[in-house]
Scaffold this motif. Structure first.
Motif, PDB file in Angstrom:
ATOM      1  N   ASP A 189      22.814  22.902 -22.238  1.00 33.64           N
ATOM      2  CA  ASP A 189      23.118  21.473 -22.172  1.00 33.64           C
ATOM      3  C   ASP A 189      24.611  21.294 -22.446  1.00 33.64           C
ATOM      4  OD1 ASP A 189      23.507  21.283 -25.067  1.00 33.64           O
ATOM      5  OD2 ASP A 189      21.323  21.369 -25.231  1.00 33.64           O
ATOM      6  N   LEU A 190      25.096  20.084 -22.325  1.00 30.58           N
ATOM      7  CA  LEU A 190      26.539  19.833 -22.444  1.00 30.58           C
ATOM      8  C   LEU A 190      27.089  20.215 -23.806  1.00 30.58           C
ATOM      9  CD1 LEU A 190      26.698  16.378 -20.610  1.00 30.58           C
ATOM     10  CD2 LEU A 190      27.545  18.570 -19.763  1.00 30.58           C
ATOM     11  N   SER A 191      26.284  20.061 -24.859  1.00 28.13           N
ATOM     12  CA  SER A 191      26.756  20.387 -26.212  1.00 28.13           C
ATOM     13  C   SER A 191      27.001  21.880 -26.382  1.00 28.13           C
ATOM     14  CB  SER A 191      25.762  19.900 -27.265  1.00 28.13           C
ATOM     15  OG  SER A 191      24.567  20.668 -27.245  1.00 28.13           O
ATOM     16  N   ARG A 192      26.297  22.720 -25.570  1.00 30.88           N
ATOM     17  CA  ARG A 192      26.498  24.175 -25.654  1.00 30.88           C
ATOM     18  C   ARG A 192      27.815  24.578 -24.997  1.00 30.88           C
ATOM     19  NH1 ARG A 192      24.686  25.413 -29.703  1.00 30.88           N
ATOM     20  NH2 ARG A 192      24.978  23.179 -29.915  1.00 30.88           N
ATOM     21  N   PHE A 193      28.273  23.752 -24.056  1.00 30.98           N
ATOM     22  CA  PHE A 193      29.553  24.043 -23.417  1.00 30.98           C
ATOM     23  C   PHE A 193      30.699  23.699 -24.366  1.00 30.98           C
ATOM     24  CE2 PHE A 193      33.131  22.759 -20.645  1.00 30.98           C
ATOM     25  CZ  PHE A 193      33.345  23.975 -20.010  1.00 30.98           C
ATOM     26  N   GLY A 194      30.588  22.557 -25.046  1.00 26.37           N
ATOM     27  CA  GLY A 194      31.628  22.168 -26.001  1.00 26.37           C
ATOM     28  C   GLY A 194      31.313  20.840 -26.648  1.00 26.37           C
ATOM     29  N   ARG A 195      31.961  20.589 -27.787  1.00 32.51           N
ATOM     30  CA  ARG A 195      31.744  19.336 -28.518  1.00 32.51           C
ATOM     31  C   ARG A 195      33.048  18.562 -28.698  1.00 32.51           C
ATOM     32  NH1 ARG A 195      26.766  18.525 -30.846  1.00 32.51           N
ATOM     33  NH2 ARG A 195      25.345  20.299 -30.953  1.00 32.51           N
ATOM     34  N   ASN A 196      33.960  18.729 -27.756  1.00 37.10           N
ATOM     35  CA  ASN A 196      35.175  17.927 -27.709  1.00 37.10           C
ATOM     36  C   ASN A 196      35.126  17.166 -26.394  1.00 37.10           C
ATOM     37  OD1 ASN A 196      37.912  17.150 -26.973  1.00 37.10           O
ATOM     38  ND2 ASN A 196      38.607  18.403 -28.697  1.00 37.10           N
ATOM     39  N   TYR A 197      34.810  15.860 -26.466  1.00 42.96           N
ATOM     40  CA  TYR A 197      34.470  15.140 -25.239  1.00 42.96           C
ATOM     41  C   TYR A 197      35.638  15.065 -24.260  1.00 42.96           C
ATOM     42  CZ  TYR A 197      36.855  10.763 -26.597  1.00 42.96           C
ATOM     43  OH  TYR A 197      37.798   9.817 -26.916  1.00 42.96           O
ATOM     44  N   GLN A 237      38.055  17.447 -23.752  1.00 44.11           N
ATOM     45  CA  GLN A 237      38.193  18.725 -23.070  1.00 44.11           C
ATOM     46  C   GLN A 237      37.006  19.031 -22.166  1.00 44.11           C
ATOM     47  OE1 GLN A 237      39.568  20.987 -26.835  1.00 44.11           O
ATOM     48  NE2 GLN A 237      40.576  22.072 -25.167  1.00 44.11           N
ATOM     49  N   VAL A 238      35.792  18.678 -22.612  1.00 48.24           N
ATOM     50  CA  VAL A 238      34.613  18.879 -21.766  1.00 48.24           C
ATOM     51  C   VAL A 238      34.763  18.076 -20.480  1.00 48.24           C
ATOM     52  CG1 VAL A 238      32.134  18.472 -21.536  1.00 48.24           C
ATOM     53  CG2 VAL A 238      33.036  19.417 -23.660  1.00 48.24           C
ATOM     54  N   GLY A 239      35.189  16.817 -20.636  1.00 52.12           N
ATOM     55  CA  GLY A 239      35.383  15.963 -19.469  1.00 52.12           C
ATOM     56  C   GLY A 239      36.448  16.497 -18.528  1.00 52.12           C
ATOM     57  N   THR A 240      37.525  17.048 -19.087  1.00 56.19           N
ATOM     58  CA  THR A 240      38.607  17.610 -18.267  1.00 56.19           C
ATOM     59  C   THR A 240      38.117  18.794 -17.445  1.00 56.19           C
ATOM     60  OG1 THR A 240      40.282  16.907 -19.870  1.00 56.19           O
ATOM     61  CG2 THR A 240      40.921  18.622 -18.310  1.00 56.19           C
ATOM     62  N   TYR A 241      37.349  19.679 -18.085  1.00 55.69           N
ATOM     63  CA  TYR A 241      36.810  20.837 -17.358  1.00 55.69           C
ATOM     64  C   TYR A 241      35.868  20.376 -16.246  1.00 55.69           C
ATOM     65  CZ  TYR A 241      38.588  24.667 -20.244  1.00 55.69           C
ATOM     66  OH  TYR A 241      39.407  25.591 -20.862  1.00 55.69           O
ATOM     67  N   MET A 242      34.994  19.425 -16.552  1.00 58.22           N
ATOM     68  CA  MET A 242      33.984  19.007 -15.596  1.00 58.22           C
ATOM     69  C   MET A 242      34.554  18.215 -14.420  1.00 58.22           C
ATOM     70  SD  MET A 242      30.859  17.916 -18.135  1.00 58.22           S
ATOM     71  CE  MET A 242      29.864  17.322 -16.771  1.00 58.22           C
ATOM     72  N   SER A 243      35.512  17.322 -14.708  1.00 54.54           N
ATOM     73  CA  SER A 243      35.998  16.426 -13.659  1.00 54.54           C
ATOM     74  C   SER A 243      37.268  16.892 -12.963  1.00 54.54           C
ATOM     75  CB  SER A 243      36.243  15.026 -14.256  1.00 54.54           C
ATOM     76  OG  SER A 243      37.258  15.086 -15.252  1.00 54.54           O
ATOM     77  N   GLU A 244      38.012  17.831 -13.595  1.00 52.31           N
ATOM     78  CA  GLU A 244      39.280  18.249 -13.008  1.00 52.31           C
ATOM     79  C   GLU A 244      39.360  19.759 -12.744  1.00 52.31           C
ATOM     80  OE1 GLU A 244      42.672  16.755 -15.155  1.00 52.31           O
ATOM     81  OE2 GLU A 244      41.643  14.888 -15.678  1.00 52.31           O
ATOM     82  N   ASP A 280      31.911  12.081 -11.710  1.00 56.64           N
ATOM     83  CA  ASP A 280      32.773  10.997 -12.219  1.00 56.64           C
ATOM     84  C   ASP A 280      32.028   9.670 -12.292  1.00 56.64           C
ATOM     85  OD1 ASP A 280      34.859  12.745 -12.419  1.00 56.64           O
ATOM     86  OD2 ASP A 280      35.752  12.233 -10.492  1.00 56.64           O
ATOM     87  N   TYR A 281      30.963   9.511 -11.485  1.00 49.70           N
ATOM     88  CA  TYR A 281      30.255   8.231 -11.428  1.00 49.70           C
ATOM     89  C   TYR A 281      28.993   8.221 -12.285  1.00 49.70           C
ATOM     90  CZ  TYR A 281      33.420   7.374  -7.553  1.00 49.70           C
ATOM     91  OH  TYR A 281      34.551   7.212  -6.793  1.00 49.70           O
TER      92      TYR A 281
END
Length: 267
Positions: free
Chosen positions: A52-60, A62-69, A93-94
């Motif tokens: 799940d997303l928490s296993r990838f990271g818990r810094n929203y 940086q997680v968002g940067t990896y996922m969206s960019e 993104d949506y």
């Protein structure tokens, strides 16, 4: 097991595991995480699957940067099994739930950090020793690890150190040389010995920093002083020295190892 089952059920035949057991998700400088990103940059990886997303990271952020960019730019598919996230199925993104989930994932360690800090402050104000190791010259009580007792094996060395400064006029370097020559075990080596761990350095090699810290330690007067330093934040390993008015001081709580007069003369 969850990820392995998912791969087999969805036709992923070539895969490898990246696991940072014991590392905080708030920190992206994790060994296997860095290894994974290096493999992405080498073109070895085209899909990343997490429980799940928490296993990838818990810094929203940086997680968002990896996922969206970062991952879209590198052509990497990202899947979070438990959160039903798959970048191949649509533009992430949506999906408004993803940033909300990431914020809550970061809130959890932040809240744990706050509660832990409150517990430590409460213990310190109650005069409970919360350090991981007793200062050289003391030992933790067998009945209560928050209580310090004089260690009769190392206490004479501590008193001798203060007497060398007070009555012989020795400086930190001179005291360290004398202790080394007399083959007195160092605090770090003694700590390892008591814990049953191997000590790879010379157990009798004293240095001026070790001696200096002992002269700064008011535990030898029986006082408990906590809160001299704190972490910059729960996300950072950086340690900040606090102003003296923020220290927690409880006097006369432990057996006094160095008499007041000897303490003054040594300083």
């Amino acid at each position: 097991k969850i990820l392995g089952d998912y791969c087999r059920q969805h036709g992923f035949t070539e895969y490898s595991y990246y696991c940072d057991d014991g590392f905080s998700g708030t920190n992206f400088d994790r060994p296997d995480f860095r290894r994974m990103i290096n493999d992405v940059e080498k073109g070895i990886i085209d899909t990343i699957i997490v429980k799940d997303l928490s296993r990838f990271g818990r810094n929203y952020v940086q997680v968002g940067t990896y996922m969206s960019e970062i991952f879209p730019a590198m052509g990497v598919r990202f899947i979070a099994v438990g959160d039903d996230v798959d970048s191949e199925k649509g533009n992430l993104d949506y999906d408004l739930m993803i940033p909300i989930k990431n914020v809550f994932n970061e809130y959890y360690p932040a809240d744990c950090s706050r509660k832990t800090r409150q517990a430590f402050v409460s213990k310190a104000k109650n005069g409970e020793f919360i350090g991981s190791h007793a200062p050289y010259g003391y030992k933790k009580s067998a009945k209560d690890k928050h209580v310090l007792e004089i260690d009769e094996f190392t206490a004479p060395t501590v008193r001798w150190i203060f007497k060398m400064a007070a009555y012989n006029g020795y400086g930190y370097n001179k005291i360290a040389r004398v202790l080394t020559e007399k083959r007195i075990i160092t605090p770090a080596a003694y700590q390892a010995q008591q814990a049953g761990r191997e000590y790879e350095k010379d157990p009798y090699d004293w240095n001026l920093t070790t001696v200096f810290k002992m002269f700064e330690n008011e535990t030898y007067l029986g006082n408990l002083i906590s809160g001299k330093r704190r972490k910059a934040s729960f996300k950072s390993k950086k340690i900040i020295r606090q102003d003296e008015d923020k220290w927690i001081v409880v006097r006369g709580i432990f057996p006094q190892l160095i008499p007041d007069e000897l303490w003054r003369d040594a300083h």
